[in-house]
Design an enzyme around this catalytic site. Structure first.
Site, PDB file in Angstrom:
ATOM      1  N   GLN A  24       0.804  -1.224   0.000  1.00 46.35           N
ATOM      2  CA  GLN A  24       0.000   0.000   0.000  1.00 46.35           C
ATOM      3  C   GLN A  24       0.837   1.274   0.000  1.00 46.35           C
ATOM      4  O   GLN A  24       0.384   2.315  -0.480  1.00 46.35           O
ATOM      5  CB  GLN A  24      -0.950   0.004   1.191  1.00 46.35           C
ATOM      6  CG  GLN A  24      -0.287   0.045   2.547  1.00 46.35           C
ATOM      7  CD  GLN A  24      -1.311   0.068   3.674  1.00 46.35           C
ATOM      8  OE1 GLN A  24      -2.515   0.218   3.436  1.00 46.35           O
ATOM      9  NE2 GLN A  24      -0.841  -0.090   4.897  1.00 46.35           N
ATOM     10  N   ARG A  37      17.107  -2.086  10.003  1.00 49.60           N
ATOM     11  CA  ARG A  37      16.001  -2.628   9.209  1.00 49.60           C
ATOM     12  C   ARG A  37      16.014  -2.064   7.785  1.00 49.60           C
ATOM     13  O   ARG A  37      15.686  -2.770   6.826  1.00 49.60           O
ATOM     14  CB  ARG A  37      14.660  -2.334   9.879  1.00 49.60           C
ATOM     15  CG  ARG A  37      13.459  -2.929   9.152  1.00 49.60           C
ATOM     16  CD  ARG A  37      12.188  -2.675   9.911  1.00 49.60           C
ATOM     17  NE  ARG A  37      12.124  -3.451  11.136  1.00 49.60           N
ATOM     18  CZ  ARG A  37      11.613  -4.681  11.235  1.00 49.60           C
ATOM     19  NH1 ARG A  37      11.139  -5.282  10.150  1.00 49.60           N
ATOM     20  NH2 ARG A  37      11.577  -5.303  12.384  1.00 49.60           N
ATOM     21  N   TYR A  89      23.177  -1.252  20.802  1.00 50.11           N
ATOM     22  CA  TYR A  89      24.247  -1.942  20.094  1.00 50.11           C
ATOM     23  C   TYR A  89      24.667  -1.094  18.898  1.00 50.11           C
ATOM     24  O   TYR A  89      23.893  -0.284  18.381  1.00 50.11           O
ATOM     25  CB  TYR A  89      23.806  -3.336  19.632  1.00 50.11           C
ATOM     26  CG  TYR A  89      22.457  -3.421  18.961  1.00 50.11           C
ATOM     27  CD1 TYR A  89      22.283  -3.106  17.616  1.00 50.11           C
ATOM     28  CD2 TYR A  89      21.337  -3.837  19.680  1.00 50.11           C
ATOM     29  CE1 TYR A  89      21.050  -3.204  17.006  1.00 50.11           C
ATOM     30  CE2 TYR A  89      20.092  -3.927  19.087  1.00 50.11           C
ATOM     31  CZ  TYR A  89      19.949  -3.612  17.750  1.00 50.11           C
ATOM     32  OH  TYR A  89      18.715  -3.703  17.151  1.00 50.11           O
ATOM     33  N   ASP A  94       3.704 -10.911  11.079  1.00 51.03           N
ATOM     34  CA  ASP A  94       2.888 -10.298  12.126  1.00 51.03           C
ATOM     35  C   ASP A  94       1.399 -10.526  11.911  1.00 51.03           C
ATOM     36  O   ASP A  94       0.624 -10.510  12.873  1.00 51.03           O
ATOM     37  CB  ASP A  94       3.153  -8.788  12.187  1.00 51.03           C
ATOM     38  CG  ASP A  94       4.475  -8.447  12.853  1.00 51.03           C
ATOM     39  OD1 ASP A  94       5.089  -9.344  13.462  1.00 51.03           O
ATOM     40  OD2 ASP A  94       4.898  -7.280  12.763  1.00 51.03           O
TER      41      ASP A  94
END
Length: 409
Positions: A34, A106, A220, A300
């Site tokens: 989308q 990510r 990290y 998810d």
């Protein structure tokens, strides 16, 4: 005979990995996302060997490694004085579990997947295309796509709902009846800080986990140590409008007050961040089923989980591998999707519940927190690490039947 056609709703990590695994299994794949572009967004993540093994199988890992970092350890620290409670060694991760343990942004993972997808002729990605509805029949699946004010249709042999926590596919399947994702009472505050602004002890090539009263802190290094990824998870109420639901601005003064009793170096790290974004953390009980006919859930959409085992992305990647394997072995779509569910539901459900349990342990207070710290110290890093063998072991996932499924006869 033409290749079977898979439709995927969602172009995130899970959707792109599913597209790559299905393409390798002999499918033509259409991904519908989308967003108007496959944006490289998000924050840092930990990619355990069970995920990196699969990324390596379809060529994305080589694209990710130059921007990732291999941590030497996970260091667990006590919030009030910074004392090390336990150190879990990770230097032999690849030898132990069959694939590397990586720290990555990510956005870098997303970029590696986009580049890998671009090299696959069998995959077409449609952006600015929101799933508006679907119908599954004996011979195929029809979907409705909304592009602004324009609605179009597409057909395929199966539909994979990789459309996230608020999955339309899951809602339309009515699979989440009674177990819809719910706000956990915790938010994750995320920031990237330039390494030059961070105390020296915070720049170690390791994951640091600080445990405090109803809060914990993870940090990290990323991108060759140029920046430090910081995640502060606190128990609080959350209110946001729909426009910035997933990433609302965070007030640094709030964190300053919440972490006022923590060790100074932890407070200095938090103070060095200039732009905090916060995410509500949602939890859900395991679904009893992920599939219905020619439709299946992934990532998810199938198993929303809290981040306390750092497995959200990893479990979506595992889903993709199992999906590709099942549909590569058997061209009977409904039977193959049932096999996919059988291969994944119990394991993903266990990770969901273990993540929830881990969060409760992290946020203990008073005598219970003291008992936790003493137990962790007594166990020691090596024995603590062995408790994750069931989760991180990549060897079962490297089996040819999973990662090299090929086309079915």
């Amino acid at each position: 005979m033409s290749a079977p056609h898979a439709l995927i709703a969602g172009g995130g990590v899970g959707g792109l990995c599913a597209a790559l695994c299905l393409a390798r299994a002999g499918f033509r794949v259409s991904v519908y996302e989308q967003a108007k572009a496959l944006e490289e967004i998000g924050a840092g993540l930990q990619l355990s060997p069970n995920a990196s093994a699969i990324l390596r199988s379809f060529g994305a890992l080589d694209r990710l490694i130059p921007s990732s970092l291999v941590p030497r350890a996970v260091r667990i620290r006590r919030a009030r004085d910074g004392a090390t409670v336990a150190t879990l060694p990770l230097e032999d991760a690849e030898k132990r579990w069959g694939a590397p343990y990586l720290l990555a942004h990510r956005a870098d993972l997303q970029r590696a997947l986009i580049e890998t997808v671009a090299g696959e002729e069998a995959i077409t990605v449609h952006t600015g295309a929101a799933l508006a509805g679907f119908a599954s029949g004996a011979d195929g699946v029809a979907i409705a796509i909304k592009r602004g004010a324009i609605r179009t249709e597409a057909t395929g042999d199966c539909l994979i709902g990789a459309d996230g926590l608020r999955s339309l596919v899951r809602q339309r399947l009515a699979a989440d009846r009674g177990v819809s994702p719910r706000f956990s009472g915790r938010t994750a505050w995320r920031a990237l800080v330039e390494a030059s602004r961070v105390p020296a002890e915070m720049r170690r090539e390791e994951t640091s986990l600080w445990l405090g009263k109803r809060a914990h802190l993870v940090h990290y290094p990323l991108r060759g140590g140029a920046v430090v990824n910081v995640v502060a998870i606190v128990e609080e109420d959350f209110r946001a409008n729909s426009e910035n639901f997933w990433s609302s601005p965070g007030d640094p003064a709030y964190l300053e007050a919440r972490f006022a009793r923590w060790r100074e170096s932890a407070r200095d790290l938090l103070a060095a961040a200039s732009d905090w974004r916060k995410w509500p953390l949602f939890d859900a009980d395991p679904l009893p089923s992920w599939t219905a006919g020619r439709v299946a859930l992934l990532g998810d959409a199938a198993h929303p989980m809290l981040p306390f085992l750092a497995q959200g992305a990893a479990q979506a990647i595992e889903d993709a591998a199992a999906l590709g394997a099942a549909l590569g072995r058997d061209r009977n779509i409904e039977r193959a999707l049932a096999a996919y569910q059988a291969a994944r539901l119990a394991r993903a459900s266990r990770v969901q519940l273990e993540s929830r349990r881990q969060g409760k342990i992290y946020h203990l207070t008073g005598p219970a927190a003291l008992a936790r710290d003493l137990a962790l110290h007594a166990l020691g890093g090596a024995r603590l690490l062995s408790r994750y063998d069931w989760l991180y072991d990549a060897h079962p996932l490297c089996d040819a039947a999973v990662l090299k499924s090929g086309s079915a006869e």
